[in-house]
Design a protein around this motif. Structure first.
Motif, mmCIF file in Angstrom:
data_model
loop_
_atom_site.group_PDB
_atom_site.id
_atom_site.type_symbol
_atom_site.label_atom_id
_atom_site.label_comp_id
_atom_site.label_asym_id
_atom_site.label_seq_id
_atom_site.Cartn_x
_atom_site.Cartn_y
_atom_site.Cartn_z
ATOM 1 N N ILE A 93 0.822 -1.212 0.000
ATOM 2 C CA ILE A 93 0.000 0.000 0.000
ATOM 3 C C ILE A 93 0.857 1.264 0.000
ATOM 4 O O ILE A 93 0.577 2.220 -0.725
ATOM 5 C CB ILE A 93 -0.926 0.014 1.237
ATOM 6 N N LEU A 94 1.910 1.274 0.809
ATOM 7 C CA LEU A 94 2.663 2.508 1.049
ATOM 8 C C LEU A 94 3.803 2.763 0.068
ATOM 9 O O LEU A 94 4.393 3.849 0.082
ATOM 10 C CB LEU A 94 3.224 2.491 2.479
ATOM 11 N N ASN A 95 4.124 1.796 -0.776
ATOM 12 C CA ASN A 95 5.224 2.029 -1.709
ATOM 13 C C ASN A 95 4.871 3.115 -2.715
ATOM 14 O O ASN A 95 3.718 3.292 -3.097
ATOM 15 C CB ASN A 95 5.581 0.729 -2.436
ATOM 16 N N ARG A 96 5.902 3.860 -3.119
ATOM 17 C CA ARG A 96 5.744 4.900 -4.140
ATOM 18 C C ARG A 96 6.040 4.266 -5.494
ATOM 19 O O ARG A 96 7.172 3.872 -5.767
ATOM 20 C CB ARG A 96 6.691 6.059 -3.842
ATOM 21 N N GLN A 97 5.029 4.169 -6.316
ATOM 22 C CA GLN A 97 5.131 3.380 -7.541
ATOM 23 C C GLN A 97 6.115 3.951 -8.551
ATOM 24 O O GLN A 97 6.546 3.240 -9.462
ATOM 25 C CB GLN A 97 3.743 3.229 -8.173
ATOM 26 N N ASN A 98 6.471 5.222 -8.409
ATOM 27 C CA ASN A 98 7.434 5.814 -9.338
ATOM 28 C C ASN A 98 8.792 6.050 -8.680
ATOM 29 O O ASN A 98 9.586 6.867 -9.132
ATOM 30 C CB ASN A 98 6.890 7.132 -9.897
ATOM 31 N N HIS A 99 9.047 5.327 -7.599
ATOM 32 C CA HIS A 99 10.309 5.455 -6.873
ATOM 33 C C HIS A 99 11.121 4.177 -7.092
ATOM 34 O O HIS A 99 10.696 3.086 -6.720
ATOM 35 C CB HIS A 99 10.022 5.665 -5.386
ATOM 36 N N ASP A 100 12.290 4.322 -7.712
ATOM 37 C CA ASP A 100 13.087 3.151 -8.089
ATOM 38 C C ASP A 100 13.399 2.251 -6.895
ATOM 39 O O ASP A 100 13.334 1.023 -6.990
ATOM 40 C CB ASP A 100 14.400 3.595 -8.750
ATOM 41 N N ALA A 104 12.168 -1.640 -6.390
ATOM 42 C CA ALA A 104 13.164 -2.699 -6.226
ATOM 43 C C ALA A 104 12.897 -3.523 -4.966
ATOM 44 O O ALA A 104 13.030 -4.751 -4.970
ATOM 45 C CB ALA A 104 14.566 -2.091 -6.172
ATOM 46 N N GLU A 105 12.508 -2.850 -3.886
ATOM 47 C CA GLU A 105 12.242 -3.571 -2.636
ATOM 48 C C GLU A 105 11.001 -4.452 -2.745
ATOM 49 O O GLU A 105 10.965 -5.553 -2.183
ATOM 50 C CB GLU A 105 12.093 -2.581 -1.482
ATOM 51 N N LEU A 106 9.986 -3.985 -3.457
ATOM 52 C CA LEU A 106 8.810 -4.824 -3.660
ATOM 53 C C LEU A 106 9.185 -6.106 -4.388
ATOM 54 O O LEU A 106 8.720 -7.195 -4.029
ATOM 55 C CB LEU A 106 7.742 -4.062 -4.461
ATOM 56 N N ALA A 107 10.054 -5.980 -5.386
ATOM 57 C CA ALA A 107 10.495 -7.152 -6.139
ATOM 58 C C ALA A 107 11.357 -8.062 -5.262
ATOM 59 O O ALA A 107 11.212 -9.291 -5.278
ATOM 60 C CB ALA A 107 11.266 -6.711 -7.377
ATOM 61 N N GLU A 108 12.246 -7.455 -4.467
ATOM 62 C CA GLU A 108 13.159 -8.231 -3.623
ATOM 63 C C GLU A 108 12.410 -9.063 -2.587
ATOM 64 O O GLU A 108 12.748 -10.224 -2.335
ATOM 65 C CB GLU A 108 14.131 -7.289 -2.915
ATOM 66 N N ILE A 111 6.558 -8.497 -2.658
ATOM 67 C CA ILE A 111 5.401 -7.794 -2.109
ATOM 68 C C ILE A 111 4.485 -7.375 -3.255
ATOM 69 O O ILE A 111 4.922 -6.692 -4.182
ATOM 70 C CB ILE A 111 5.847 -6.546 -1.316
ATOM 71 N N PRO A 112 3.222 -7.754 -3.221
ATOM 72 C CA PRO A 112 2.308 -7.373 -4.300
ATOM 73 C C PRO A 112 1.881 -5.908 -4.188
ATOM 74 O O PRO A 112 1.668 -5.397 -3.087
ATOM 75 C CB PRO A 112 1.106 -8.299 -4.091
ATOM 76 N N GLN A 113 1.764 -5.248 -5.323
ATOM 77 C CA GLN A 113 1.267 -3.875 -5.354
ATOM 78 C C GLN A 113 -0.231 -3.869 -5.052
ATOM 79 O O GLN A 113 -0.972 -4.718 -5.538
ATOM 80 C CB GLN A 113 1.518 -3.266 -6.738
ATOM 81 N N ILE A 114 -0.680 -2.913 -4.256
ATOM 82 C CA ILE A 114 -2.103 -2.757 -3.961
ATOM 83 C C ILE A 114 -2.530 -1.360 -4.394
ATOM 84 O O ILE A 114 -1.962 -0.363 -3.944
ATOM 85 C CB ILE A 114 -2.396 -2.984 -2.467
ATOM 86 N N ASP A 115 -3.531 -1.295 -5.275
ATOM 87 C CA ASP A 115 -3.947 -0.024 -5.866
ATOM 88 C C ASP A 115 -5.184 0.579 -5.213
ATOM 89 O O ASP A 115 -5.416 1.784 -5.312
ATOM 90 C CB ASP A 115 -4.229 -0.211 -7.362
ATOM 91 N N VAL A 116 -6.005 -0.249 -4.599
ATOM 92 C CA VAL A 116 -7.198 0.259 -3.917
ATOM 93 C C VAL A 116 -7.395 -0.517 -2.623
ATOM 94 O O VAL A 116 -7.180 -1.728 -2.573
ATOM 95 C CB VAL A 116 -8.463 0.168 -4.807
ATOM 96 N N VAL A 117 -7.766 0.200 -1.580
ATOM 97 C CA VAL A 117 -8.092 -0.414 -0.291
ATOM 98 C C VAL A 117 -9.543 -0.079 0.025
ATOM 99 O O VAL A 117 -9.914 1.095 0.096
ATOM 100 C CB VAL A 117 -7.168 0.109 0.830
ATOM 101 N N ILE A 118 -10.349 -1.115 0.185
ATOM 102 C CA ILE A 118 -11.747 -0.937 0.579
ATOM 103 C C ILE A 118 -11.895 -1.537 1.967
ATOM 104 O O ILE A 118 -11.743 -2.746 2.156
ATOM 105 C CB ILE A 118 -12.704 -1.625 -0.415
#
Length: 255
Positions: A93-100, A104-108, A111-118
């Motif tokens: 949730i908190l990762n900045r999608q345009n921050h290298d 990289a840490e999500l890939a390492e 961690i799956p990207q989450i675009d919406v939280v309901i």
């Protein structure tokens, strides 16, 4: 001669103002009005993550859902007190999608990207009003939900937070009209709603704990304002907060 200073180069890439939803985390107390949203997200190919009763609700709709436990490798523990509080959830949730570095840490760490939280919150105020025991009231202090709301709202640059059933219809319209693409303006607007939800919730909890006025603090949270024709001057906006009908009745009684 021009020397390029790499340290001063931004880590951020230029990205579009709109974000298309590809993944969603849904974890709610009340399921009212949720089905149309889940069906639309599924229709748009969105990966849905969920927990407990919400996961079962989505499964019963015949829609594939990824249990959060499969992401975290931890089950819900302590009688449900801890479900989503995990780096693999909040990192998504908190990762900045345009921050290298974040990418990289999500890939390492996978961690799956989450675009919406309901998410909605346990009904703390209703539980207090019902005359429930102190223990029952304490159990209705939401921890995971309030954390998810704050995280998603903070990162509105990349994530949209739907924090109340009152916003379901508007959110459904947004994703239906724009095929899942949400503008930053709308994401920030929903973040504002989310912080309103979280601040009101915390005020209610504080007032319950401070019933004996041990802390000389007054916290009032009015969430239902009435728009007036104009403010103190015609060019200003005016709002009334409180029970207008009661005020009018009391005024007439005195006259």
């Amino acid at each position: 001669m021009h020397f390029k200073n790499e340290k001063n180069q931004t880590k951020f890439k230029n990205m579009s103002n709109e974000k298309t939803i590809k993944s969603a985390l849904i974890s709610v107390f009340s399921k009212d009005g949720l089905a149309p949203i889940v069906k639309k997200l599924n229709e748009q190919g969105v990966t849905i993550y969920s927990t407990g009763g919400t996961e079962k609700f989505i499964n019963d709709l015949g829609i594939n859902v990824v249990p959060v436990e499969d992401v975290t490798s931890y089950p819900s523990i302590l009688g449900g007190r801890v479900k989503t509080l995990h780096p693999k959830v909040f990192g998504g949730i908190l990762n900045r999608q345009n921050h290298d570095g974040d990418v990289a840490e999500l890939a390492e760490y996978n961690i799956p990207q989450i675009d919406v939280v309901i998410v909605d919150l346990y009904p703390f105020e209703k539980t207090v009003a019902s005359g429930a025991s102190n223990q029952d009231i304490i159990e209705k202090i939401d921890i995971g939900g309030i954390s998810l709301i704050r995280a998603a709202a903070k990162n509105y640059a990349d994530v949209i937070c739907v924090s109340s059933v009152d916003d379901y219809a508007e959110f459904l319209e947004l994703i239906s009209v724009n095929n899942g693409a949400i503008s930053e303006e709308d994401r920030k607007r929903f973040a504002t709603k989310a912080f309103n939800v979280s601040s009101h919730y915390d005020s209610a909890i504080f007032n319950y704990f401070n019933a004996n006025n041990d802390e000389t603090v007054l916290k009032i949270s009015e969430t239902k304002g009435k728009v007036l024709r104009y403010g103190e001057n015609p060019h200003q906006k005016g709002f009334f907060y409180g029970n207008f009908d009661d005020l009018f009745t009391n005024f007439m009684a005195r006259n």
